[in-house]
Design a protein around this motif. Structure first.
Motif, short mmCIF file in Angstrom:
data_model
loop_
_atom_site.label_atom_id
_atom_site.label_comp_id
_atom_site.label_asym_id
_atom_site.label_seq_id
_atom_site.Cartn_x
_atom_site.Cartn_y
_atom_site.Cartn_z
N ASP A 293 63.28 -27.69 39.76
CA ASP A 293 62.64 -28.60 40.70
C ASP A 293 61.72 -27.84 41.65
OD1 ASP A 293 62.29 -31.19 42.12
OD2 ASP A 293 63.38 -30.17 43.72
N TYR A 294 62.19 -26.72 42.19
CA TYR A 294 61.36 -25.95 43.12
C TYR A 294 60.17 -25.30 42.42
CZ TYR A 294 63.45 -26.19 47.71
OH TYR A 294 63.85 -26.63 48.95
N LEU B 189 57.72 -28.09 41.88
CA LEU B 189 57.13 -28.50 43.16
C LEU B 189 56.05 -27.51 43.58
CD1 LEU B 189 57.04 -30.04 45.94
CD2 LEU B 189 58.75 -28.36 46.71
N ASP C 205 59.62 -18.31 44.93
CA ASP C 205 60.77 -19.05 44.41
C ASP C 205 61.33 -18.44 43.13
OD1 ASP C 205 60.80 -20.73 46.53
OD2 ASP C 205 60.17 -22.52 45.46
N ASN D 11 68.03 -27.26 40.55
CA ASN D 11 67.38 -26.93 41.82
C ASN D 11 66.20 -25.98 41.59
OD1 ASN D 11 67.52 -27.02 44.86
ND2 ASN D 11 67.65 -24.82 44.52
N GLN E 226 63.68 -33.06 51.35
CA GLN E 226 63.18 -33.98 50.33
C GLN E 226 63.56 -33.58 48.91
OE1 GLN E 226 61.27 -32.53 52.69
NE2 GLN E 226 60.35 -34.16 53.91
N ARG E 227 64.04 -32.37 48.71
CA ARG E 227 64.36 -31.91 47.37
C ARG E 227 65.66 -32.54 46.89
NH1 ARG E 227 60.33 -32.21 46.78
NH2 ARG E 227 60.84 -32.12 44.58
N GLU F 223 58.11 -26.01 52.06
CA GLU F 223 59.27 -26.00 51.16
C GLU F 223 59.94 -27.35 50.94
OE1 GLU F 223 61.52 -21.85 51.26
OE2 GLU F 223 61.24 -22.69 53.26
N GLN F 224 59.93 -28.23 51.93
CA GLN F 224 60.49 -29.59 51.81
C GLN F 224 61.98 -29.60 51.48
OE1 GLN F 224 58.16 -31.79 48.96
NE2 GLN F 224 56.25 -31.45 50.05
N HIS F 225 62.76 -28.84 52.21
CA HIS F 225 64.19 -28.75 51.94
C HIS F 225 64.87 -30.12 51.89
CE1 HIS F 225 64.53 -24.41 52.12
NE2 HIS F 225 63.74 -24.43 53.17
N GLN G 48 68.76 -29.85 46.34
CA GLN G 48 69.06 -28.81 47.32
C GLN G 48 70.46 -28.99 47.94
OE1 GLN G 48 67.06 -26.23 47.90
NE2 GLN G 48 67.78 -25.37 49.78
#
Length: 195
Positions: A57-58, A61, A85, A54, A37-38, A33-35, A41
């Motif tokens: 972006d997710y 990603l 997501d 957000n 780095q987002r 998920e890379q919380h 977020q």
């Protein structure tokens, strides 16, 4: 294209932990998920006006991850993923008022366009646990959580709604309520399904 396994379930159920356990037990590539780095977020956590940014972006990603993982030459895992997501979190944020109707419609169009370009995961591992177990896990987390313990039932309902339209041979439902933190009890079941 190479095989892709998506591990889905409500927030706090242990998707990332299982993905890491599977990757350490076999030669799987990971998409996480890379919380931290987002870029949106943290902004979304403090200012709900960033909800649309957000979610786009997710979704982007997750599409990028799927595309990359499908070209690794090996079986890959994704914790949550594109479908989670959208069906879990985008729908939740719309229901909670973090996305307006037009913003949700934009996300829906974006998701369906992407999913039409990329095949569904080959296997969807759906993790389930009682709400109280998940609440305890969420209380111990040290990362950004937009969804809360109050959202568990709604996320699960949205995921079940999506799963009901997927062929059952593509889905593995697993209860993790009694699983140890290294998931040693359920790894054989997943590996057997992959055979």
């Amino acid at each position: 294209m190479d095989k892709l396994i998506a591990i889905i379930g409500t927030t706090g159920v242990g998707k990332t932990s299982l993905a890491r356990a599977l990757a350490s037990a076999a030669n799987f590539q990971l998409g996480l998920e890379q919380h931290l780095q987002r870029p949106f977020q943290t902004l979304f956590k403090t200012d709900k006006r960033y909800g649309l940014a957000n979610q786009i972006d997710y979704l982007l990603l997750r599409a990028e991850q799927e595309q990359e993982l499908r070209q690794t030459g090996t079986c890959s895992l994704i914790d949550g993923g594109l479908d989670q997501d959208f069906h879990g979190f985008t729908r939740l944020f719309h229901a909670r008022g973090y996305l307006t109707d037009p913003e949700f419609e934009l996300c829906r169009r974006f998701y369906h366009f992407i999913r039409a370009q990329l095949p569904l995961p080959d296997l969807i591992v759906h993790l389930q646990a009682p709400a109280e177990t998940i609440r305890q896990r969420l209380a111990q987390r040290e990362r950004i959580n937009i969804a809360t313990a109050n959202d568990i039932d709604l996320i699960e309902a949205y995921l079940m709604d999506w799963l009901s339209a997927i062929e059952s041979t593509r889905i593995l439902h697993i209860s993790v309520s009694q699983a140890s933190s290294d998931y040693r009890e359920i790894l054989p079941e997943i590996f057997a399904r992959l055979q």
